[in-house]
Each structure stands twice: as C-alpha cells, then as structure tokens.
Design an enzyme around this catalytic site. Structure first.
Site, PDB file in Angstrom:
ATOM      1  N   HIS A 190       2.334  20.006  -1.690  1.00 38.66           N
ATOM      2  CA  HIS A 190       2.255  20.931  -2.613  1.00 38.66           C
ATOM      3  C   HIS A 190       3.730  21.369  -3.380  1.00 38.66           C
ATOM      4  CE1 HIS A 190       0.672  24.971  -4.304  1.00 38.66           C
ATOM      5  NE2 HIS A 190       1.942  25.335  -3.983  1.00 38.66           N
ATOM      6  N   GLU A 191       4.543  21.597  -2.544  1.00 38.73           N
ATOM      7  CA  GLU A 191       5.869  21.732  -3.205  1.00 38.73           C
ATOM      8  C   GLU A 191       6.592  20.690  -3.706  1.00 38.73           C
ATOM      9  OE1 GLU A 191       6.822  24.811  -2.627  1.00 38.73           O
ATOM     10  OE2 GLU A 191       5.721  25.527  -1.239  1.00 38.73           O
TER      11      GLU A 191
ATOM     12  N   HIS B  63       5.328  20.920  -7.228  1.00 38.19           N
ATOM     13  CA  HIS B  63       5.853  22.072  -8.036  1.00 38.19           C
ATOM     14  C   HIS B  63       7.278  21.329  -8.958  1.00 38.19           C
ATOM     15  CE1 HIS B  63       3.931  25.601  -7.544  1.00 38.19           C
ATOM     16  NE2 HIS B  63       3.843  25.803  -6.345  1.00 38.19           N
TER      17      HIS B  63
ATOM     18  N   GLU C 171      -0.012  27.014  -9.741  1.00 32.73           N
ATOM     19  CA  GLU C 171      -0.353  26.745  -8.249  1.00 32.73           C
ATOM     20  C   GLU C 171      -1.396  25.702  -8.211  1.00 32.73           C
ATOM     21  OE1 GLU C 171       0.571  27.800  -5.194  1.00 32.73           O
ATOM     22  OE2 GLU C 171       2.030  28.017  -6.763  1.00 32.73           O
TER      23      GLU C 171
HETATM   24 ZN   LIG Z   1       3.123  26.937  -4.915  1.00 31.46          ZN
END
Ligand SMILES: [Zn+2]
Length: 261
Positions: free
Chosen positions: A120-121, A124, A182
């Site tokens: 997830h990071e 981003h 997100e």
């Molecule tokens: Zn996030």
C-alpha cells in the site's frame, strides 16, 4: 467535486501537466519529480533524527525481507526503515522512502499482512500521490504564480512561483490522503503483494484487525494518516479474486517469500 475535476482538466491542458496514475486515473502532477524526491529525502532524514530507528535485528530482517520482495516487482532503490514506535503506523515519502513502526510489526500475524501495508505504501509512491496533492494545493493557493513558474520559469511571475514552490515542504507530505488516494494505493498494493507471492486475502484480515484496533481508546495513528472508510474492506474484498490469480501465478513461478518475525 465537479469543480475540482474541471480545474484538474483545465490545469492539465494549460500546463501539459496531465499524467495518468498506475490505475488509469487522470491526475495533475506538475511538481518536478527531482524536487519532490529531494523533499521526501529531507523529510525522511528529519524523521530519522527525531524518531529512534529500531535496532531489533529480527524486526529489521522481517521488514526488509518483505519490502525487498515487493520493491523487486517495481525496481529502483528503496529505503525502508523500522522505527521504534509503538503506534500502528507506516508511511511513504517521495523518493522511495518508507517507514514502518514497530507497533505495526507487533500487530501483524504473518508476512502477508505486513506485505499488504508495505504494498500500500509503495502504491502511494508509485502513483505520485504527494506530487498530486501538492500540485492541487499549490494551484489553489498560489494560482497563477505557480502556473507561471512552470510555464515560464524565467519570467517575473515565474520567479514568484518558484519561491512559492519552496514552501512546499510546509504543506506537509505527511497529511492524510484522500479517499481516492487510499483506495488507489489499496489496489496497487494488492497487485504488488500478489506479484511478490504474498497471499492477498491477508490484506482483508489486516484491515479487519486495524478496524478492531481503532475501536479502542485511541485510534491507531495509521488511521489518521491513512483514513479508514467503511467501504475499504469491501473494496479490497472485491479485488481479491483477481489478485488471487496473480498470486497463484507468482507462486507457480517460484515466488514464495518466507519472511519470519
Ligand atoms: Zn495510505
């Protein structure tokens, strides 16, 4: 919402600053990558000075085993640091910098759950969410000055804009992400973890654990920089079947990470 879209489209046309995110979303990113990366590196250095870096060998090898497997899927040099901090947090900065708190390492039951967070990071960073957010803020706050700076850096108005870009670090790279960012990172992360051979079903378990933890006295910090939405788990679950196929292919290719705490 409509105005924001219209504004993005206009700015895209004017600046030729239109980009497409990894999931195919149109985005406005006109901050120079070099500047974003430098800002990220600088912020990361400051965080390392302020927060103790974990010397726990087990934790460090667990985290780097997982992050190596994931970042190998995208290439480039990544710096992943484990911080000695009990809060359930992880963060990403431009320039391929990722921080994971020991609190989160403690929370996860297995490599796959932490892979969901790291994926997830990385998402981003890959989708340049910081650049997009900063571009939007700069465009709104500084308007024509920044636009002038990008279009004609040598002009007087351009110079003003360049000065405005310098304050970028202040409108934090660590602010909460929008819901769109997100869910985009969730999708990218799910795909990345599956490609690396981590079980994507565990991402759902991780978020369920996070959601339970947030019902305690003080919600985990991770949820303040990564707002949880009630639809998040449903959205992830919807994407798990596709990720399972990717996961099975990865496993068949021999991608079977074995990272242990
Ligand atoms: Zn996030």
């Amino acid at each position: 919402m409509f105005m924001k879209k219209l504004f993005t489209m206009l700015a895209c046309c004017l600046l030729a600053a239109c980009a497409t995110s990894p999931t195919g979303r149109m985005q406005m990113t006109f901050m120079p990558d070099a500047e974003m990366n430098q800002m990220g590196a600088q912020a990361f250095t400051e965080i390392k000075q302020q927060t103790p870096v974990s010397r726990n060998h087990r934790y460090n090898s667990f985290v780097s085993c997982i992050s190596n497997a994931i970042t190998r899927q995208v290439g480039g040099n990544w710096e992943v640091v484990v911080f000695q901090d009990d809060s359930l947090n992880a963060f990403a900065l431009p320039g391929n910098k990722i921080g994971v708190h020991t609190g989160l390492v403690n929370l996860v039951d297995n490599q796959d759950q932490l892979a969901a967070v790291i994926g997830h990071e990385v998402g981003h960073v890959l989708a340049k969410h910081s650049n997009e957010r900063m571009s939007q803020e700069a465009a709104v706050k500084q308007g024509l000055q920044v636009i002038g700076a990008v279009a004609a850096p040598q002009s007087a108005i351009g110079q003003l804009g360049v000065a405005a870009l310098g304050i970028g670090a202040q409108f934090g790279i660590l602010l909460p992400y929008s819901r769109a960012h997100e869910s985009e990172s969730d999708i990218i992360g799910l795909d990345l973890m599956a490609k690396a051979g981590f079980d994507p079903r565990q991402s759902v378990v991780l978020w369920q654990k996070m959601s339970r933890a947030s019902k305690g006295a003080s919600p985990p910090e991770f949820l303040s920089t990564h707002p949880a939405h009630d639809t998040r788990i449903q959205e992830l679950s919807r994407n798990v079947p596709a990720a399972m196929r990717t996961y099975q292919q990865a496993q068949a290719r021999g991608q079977r990470p074995n990272c242990r705490k």
